[in-house]
Design a protein around this motif. Structure first.
Motif, mmCIF file in Angstrom:
data_model
loop_
_atom_site.group_PDB
_atom_site.id
_atom_site.type_symbol
_atom_site.label_atom_id
_atom_site.label_comp_id
_atom_site.label_asym_id
_atom_site.label_seq_id
_atom_site.Cartn_x
_atom_site.Cartn_y
_atom_site.Cartn_z
ATOM 1 N N HIS A 1 0.829 -1.210 0.000
ATOM 2 C CA HIS A 1 0.000 0.000 0.000
ATOM 3 C C HIS A 1 0.864 1.262 0.000
ATOM 4 O O HIS A 1 0.465 2.295 -0.567
ATOM 5 C CB HIS A 1 -0.945 -0.004 1.207
ATOM 6 C CG HIS A 1 -2.110 -0.919 1.042
ATOM 7 N ND1 HIS A 1 -2.045 -2.264 1.335
ATOM 8 C CD2 HIS A 1 -3.380 -0.694 0.601
ATOM 9 C CE1 HIS A 1 -3.214 -2.827 1.093
ATOM 10 N NE2 HIS A 1 -4.047 -1.895 0.652
ATOM 11 N N THR B 1 -4.067 5.248 3.748
ATOM 12 C CA THR B 1 -3.110 4.190 3.384
ATOM 13 C C THR B 1 -2.834 3.293 4.574
ATOM 14 O O THR B 1 -2.736 2.066 4.442
ATOM 15 C CB THR B 1 -1.797 4.813 2.878
ATOM 16 O OG1 THR B 1 -2.060 5.657 1.761
ATOM 17 C CG2 THR B 1 -0.809 3.727 2.455
ATOM 18 N N ALA C 1 -5.869 0.980 5.110
ATOM 19 C CA ALA C 1 -5.940 -0.075 4.095
ATOM 20 C C ALA C 1 -4.809 -1.087 4.255
ATOM 21 O O ALA C 1 -5.010 -2.292 4.038
ATOM 22 C CB ALA C 1 -5.901 0.545 2.699
ATOM 23 N N ALA D 1 -10.416 -0.631 2.466
ATOM 24 C CA ALA D 1 -10.082 -0.423 1.054
ATOM 25 C C ALA D 1 -10.909 0.704 0.454
ATOM 26 O O ALA D 1 -10.388 1.542 -0.301
ATOM 27 C CB ALA D 1 -10.295 -1.717 0.271
ATOM 28 N N PHE E 1 -9.651 4.176 1.436
ATOM 29 C CA PHE E 1 -8.456 4.486 0.644
ATOM 30 C C PHE E 1 -8.848 4.910 -0.774
ATOM 31 O O PHE E 1 -8.355 5.919 -1.300
ATOM 32 C CB PHE E 1 -7.548 3.251 0.613
ATOM 33 C CG PHE E 1 -6.303 3.402 -0.213
ATOM 34 C CD1 PHE E 1 -5.277 4.236 0.199
ATOM 35 C CD2 PHE E 1 -6.145 2.696 -1.394
ATOM 36 C CE1 PHE E 1 -4.116 4.367 -0.554
ATOM 37 C CE2 PHE E 1 -4.998 2.815 -2.155
ATOM 38 C CZ PHE E 1 -3.984 3.649 -1.735
ATOM 39 N N GLU E 2 -9.741 4.172 -1.388
ATOM 40 C CA GLU E 2 -10.135 4.444 -2.772
ATOM 41 C C GLU E 2 -10.984 5.707 -2.892
ATOM 42 O O GLU E 2 -10.865 6.453 -3.879
ATOM 43 C CB GLU E 2 -10.880 3.227 -3.330
ATOM 44 C CG GLU E 2 -9.954 2.050 -3.578
ATOM 45 C CD GLU E 2 -10.597 0.685 -3.357
ATOM 46 O OE1 GLU E 2 -9.874 -0.318 -3.453
ATOM 47 O OE2 GLU E 2 -11.818 0.636 -3.082
ATOM 48 N N SER F 1 -10.651 4.364 -9.279
ATOM 49 C CA SER F 1 -11.209 4.350 -7.918
ATOM 50 C C SER F 1 -12.601 3.728 -7.903
ATOM 51 O O SER F 1 -12.924 2.939 -7.017
ATOM 52 C CB SER F 1 -11.257 5.775 -7.358
ATOM 53 O OG SER F 1 -9.960 6.330 -7.247
ATOM 54 N N GLY G 1 -12.122 0.092 -8.234
ATOM 55 C CA GLY G 1 -11.653 -0.482 -6.974
ATOM 56 C C GLY G 1 -12.762 -0.608 -5.946
ATOM 57 O O GLY G 1 -12.871 -1.626 -5.256
ATOM 58 N N PRO H 1 -7.326 -2.285 -3.911
ATOM 59 C CA PRO H 1 -6.410 -1.191 -4.278
ATOM 60 C C PRO H 1 -5.378 -1.575 -5.323
ATOM 61 O O PRO H 1 -4.716 -0.708 -5.901
ATOM 62 C CB PRO H 1 -5.735 -0.839 -2.943
ATOM 63 C CG PRO H 1 -6.727 -1.239 -1.905
ATOM 64 C CD PRO H 1 -7.351 -2.492 -2.447
ATOM 65 N N TYR I 1 -4.800 0.153 -8.839
ATOM 66 C CA TYR I 1 -3.978 1.331 -9.102
ATOM 67 C C TYR I 1 -2.627 0.985 -9.714
ATOM 68 O O TYR I 1 -1.930 1.868 -10.213
ATOM 69 C CB TYR I 1 -3.790 2.144 -7.814
ATOM 70 C CG TYR I 1 -5.074 2.738 -7.304
ATOM 71 C CD1 TYR I 1 -5.719 3.746 -8.008
ATOM 72 C CD2 TYR I 1 -5.660 2.282 -6.122
ATOM 73 C CE1 TYR I 1 -6.913 4.295 -7.546
ATOM 74 C CE2 TYR I 1 -6.848 2.819 -5.658
ATOM 75 C CZ TYR I 1 -7.466 3.829 -6.378
ATOM 76 O OH TYR I 1 -8.654 4.367 -5.919
#
Length: 209
Positions: free
Chosen positions: A64, A111, A114, A124, A127-128, A175, A178, A190, A193
């Motif tokens: 991550h 981050t 996640a 997750a 984060f997204e 995103s 995800g 994630p 990405y």
């Protein structure tokens, strides 16, 4: 309708804002390393291969970390490309830039969540969503600049603005993908990405042809 040229004098000088953007991105990229939780050495004194055990335990954090660092590097480049052509900022651009930076500052936190809970859907998604907002603000700014290019980016060709808009779609779309993967109950969403540098390379190569 384009704003009249007389509006140029009311623009906010971009130099101090550029410095702030660079500083916040640099700080957030540096702070990402603190999301890697290395256990105390005293917890592993009886383990035959302590370093291997540590690496195995922090592997989600490391993955991550590299995902977030790469994303920030690309998003910083987007800002750099935008600000280098700006004649100045009006209030709309200033406000949206501050909104974007607030979520950039939040990225080490999302981050960390996640990375510490890689099998948790909500971690997750947080984060997204963070990356989605940053990417969406950048995209909205480019659409805004296209409408007011004569005043805000007078030296930028229309086809270059269109190219930047296409590139700015990458992170919002990734995103959304995800989040959809996470909601479907699949782990490691994630990971989508990792496609970002490949997509950027493809778009760059296509633009140069």
């Amino acid at each position: 309708m384009p704003e009249p040229a007389s509006c140029t004098g009311s623009l906010i000088p971009k130099d101090r804002v550029t410095t702030l953007v660079d500083a916040i991105y640099a700080f957030s990229m540096t702070l990402l390393v603190t999301t890697i939780d290395v256990p105390s050495k005293y917890e592993h004194v009886k383990v035959a291969a302590p370093v291997q055990a540590i690496i195995n335990s922090i592997l989600p954090d490391l993955i991550h970390y590299f995902i977030a660092f790469t994303i920030l590097a690309i998003l910083w480049y987007f800002h750099h490309q935008q600000f280098r052509h700006l004649a100045g900022l009006n209030r709309t651009l200033l406000v949206t830039t501050m909104i974007s930076l607030s979520f950039v500052c939040l990225l080490p936190f999302s981050t960390n969540i996640a990375g510490d809970y890689p099998y948790d859907v909500l971690g997750a998604i947080i984060f997204e969503l963070d990356i989605f907002v940053i990417g969406l603000v950048t995209l909205v700014q480019w659409y805004y600049l296209r409408k007011r290019s004569a005043v805000l980016v007078p030296g930028l060709e229309p086809d270059r603005i269109e190219r930047e808009i296409v590139w700015s779609w990458v992170f919002p779309l990734l995103s959304i993908l995800g989040i959809a993967i996470a909601l479907a109950g699949l782990n490691w969403s994630p990971g989508v990405y990792f496609l970002a540098p490949l997509i950027m390379a493809y778009l760059y190569r296509k633009a140069e042809v």
